[in-house]
Design a protein around this motif. Structure first.
Motif: not given
Length: 522
Positions: A379-384
């Protein structure tokens, strides 16, 4: 007889200690339950607010005292806060601080020391994420450790810059470069400073040493006149805390995963995601405003004087509240949110990639670093990744409107300004919520399901019949969907911004006249 009596006394003392510990645990559990929060969250809030009495003590008794006393005070209070929140797991921070000190001393001002610091500190943090990760947001030792990781990396880079020729450094690098050799006590005091140990903000060793030397005051030779500015930030933080406490039972990310949410009309799901995306950030705003007040009260927030000679206390500001609440742009939110961390990444990572000769590549790698720094969840990768995409598209759109005479004239119509603002804010917070969905739900099986739910009715006809008729939730039916359909149907934000990414250059070419035409028109 004496030994028996001593044994009885020891037994009673041990029993009293156990009972006292049990009473404390019971009280915190009860209080946390009554507030609708976890015990760890309550401990975090207590620790953050404890910064105020500690800051008052520092101002009253230590502000102009010997530096070693100040370092000891900061180290002891920081360790106490760490133990109160995480128990014996405070050894993680102790170990990394000790090893970082040895790296500086043994490797000196070398590129090897900087690279070793980056690799070791990030590897330790990521290993912590790996071994402690769950599918939920947990308050554990890795939370303050991610703050510490940036501090220690910044320390190594500034120490490296301190060995260079002044003329070879930029003005910013000269400001932060460490000329002396920090002692272990200085590094510990810098790392464990109670006003920033748990949730930030980031600040440099040089700025911290100015505090220790009594230089961060608006009245030379006297304690800083910072009580009122500190109380203002505290009050604002309390407003956000009350708002978050009242609304948190009603606006949750868990609701995004329910069938009730998916059964609502498409417009309702969009509106809910928009409101949730705005509201979910308030818990971060609360913590940063409260800790900023602590930093201001100690003097660490002092940043000099403005043109009118008025003292400024924004050196540790992590939030620009007015900009955060009013900006209709994604770049405005980025500029107003987690300011010191963003400044750290720009100073110690983005600008250090100048040798790549590609600004977009440097920006992409910086956001990848930020994503990994937050954790290992997808989810962090998708957000950034969404942040990177949105910023590029927003810049394209702004350039198009500014350079196109037609769009520029249309955008300048006064009577339509409120309508434009409303549309911008709607798009802004809808897709902020879209991006934050992945950030807050962590794992792909959760945020993937939410993205599917958001677009199910828009693209339901494009699903294979077997999937549409299946009684199973999408998370168990993904295997039937091809990657192309997965990207183009289930990700509203990606579809919207990727489309604009490729369409806007053609619109720009069609609507923006060449310079020769502009000269003729002039």
């Amino acid at each position: 007889m004496a030994s028996a009596a001593e044994g009885d006394v020891g037994t009673v003392a041990e029993l009293a200690r156990v009972l006292r510990w049990g009473f404390e645990e019971l009280s915190l559990n009860k209080l946390a339950t009554s507030l609708g929060a976890s015990e760890q969250a309550l401990r975090l809030i207590i620790s953050i607010f404890m910064g105020y009495p500690l800051a008052v003590f520092f101002r009253r008794y230590l502000f102009f005292k010997d530096s070693y006393l100040i370092h000891l005070f900061h180290t002891f209070t920081g360790l106490s806060i760490a133990y109160f929140n995480f128990g014996n797991q405070l050894y993680h921070s102790l170990l990394c601080i000790m090893l970082q000190f040895l790296i500086l001393r043994l490797m000196g001002r070398t590129v090897t020391a900087v690279l070793t610091t980056y690799c070791f500190q990030m590897a330790y943090l990521l290993a912590g994420y790996y071994y402690t990760a769950t599918g939920n947001y947990d308050i554990k030792w890795t939370m303050p450790h991610c703050v510490l990781t940036l501090k220690l990396i910044g320390l190594a880079v500034d120490y490296f810059d301190g060995g260079k020729d002044q003329n070879s450094l930029s003005s910013e690098q000269q400001k932060y470069a460490i000329r002396g050799v920090p002692s272990l006590l200085e590094v510990a005091g810098f790392s464990y400073f109670y006003g920033a140990f748990l949730v930030g903000p980031q600040f440099s060793m040089n700025h911290y040493m100015k505090l220790v030397r009594g230089e961060l005051t608006d009245i030379p030779g006297k304690i800083p006149n910072s009580t009122i500015p500190a109380l203002k930030r505290l009050s604002l933080g309390l407003v956000y805390l009350v708002g978050y406490t009242l609304l948190s039972p009603h606006i949750t990310e868990d609701y995004l995963l329910t069938e009730d949410y998916e059964n609502h009309p498409f417009w309702f799901r969009c509106v809910y995601m928009l409101l949730w995306g705005k509201f979910v950030l308030y818990k971060y705003v609360t913590c940063w405003l409260v800790t900023e007040g602590v930093c201001i009260l100690t003097g660490l927030g002092f940043s000099g004087f403005d043109e009118r000679g008025k003292a400024m206390w924004d050196a540790c500001a992590n939030m620009k509240v007015w900009l955060f609440e009013t900006t209709p742009r994604f770049t405005g939110t980025i500029a107003s949110f987690n300011i010191n961390t963003n400044a750290w990444v720009a100073r110690y990572f983005f600008k250090r990639l100048k040798f790549l000769g590609n600004k977009e590549l440097s920006q992409g790698l910086s956001l990848l670093f930020l994503a990994l720094w937050h954790g290992l969840h997808s989810g962090y990768l998708v957000c950034f990744q969404m942040e990177f995409l949105i910023v590029i598209v927003e810049r394209q759109a702004a350039s198009l409107i500014q350079e196109s005479p037609t769009l520029s004239n249309l955008a300048s119509i006064t009577v339509l300004q409120p309508f434009y603002y409303l549309v911008q804010q709607t798009i802004h917070w809808l897709f902020m919520g879209y991006s934050m969905t992945a950030f807050c739900l962590f794992t792909w099986d959760k945020w993937f399901k939410v993205s599917e739910g958001l677009l199910a009715k828009m693209g339901g006809s494009l699903k294979p019949q077997a999937v549409r008729d299946s009684p199973c939730p999408l998370s168990t039916s993904v295997a039937f969907v091809s990657p192309q359909v997965y990207k183009s149907i289930y990700f509203l934000g990606h579809v919207f911004f990727l489309s604009l990414l490729f369409i806007l250059p053609y619109v720009h070419k069609a609507m923006v006249p060449r310079k020769e035409k502009l000269k003729k028109m002039g």
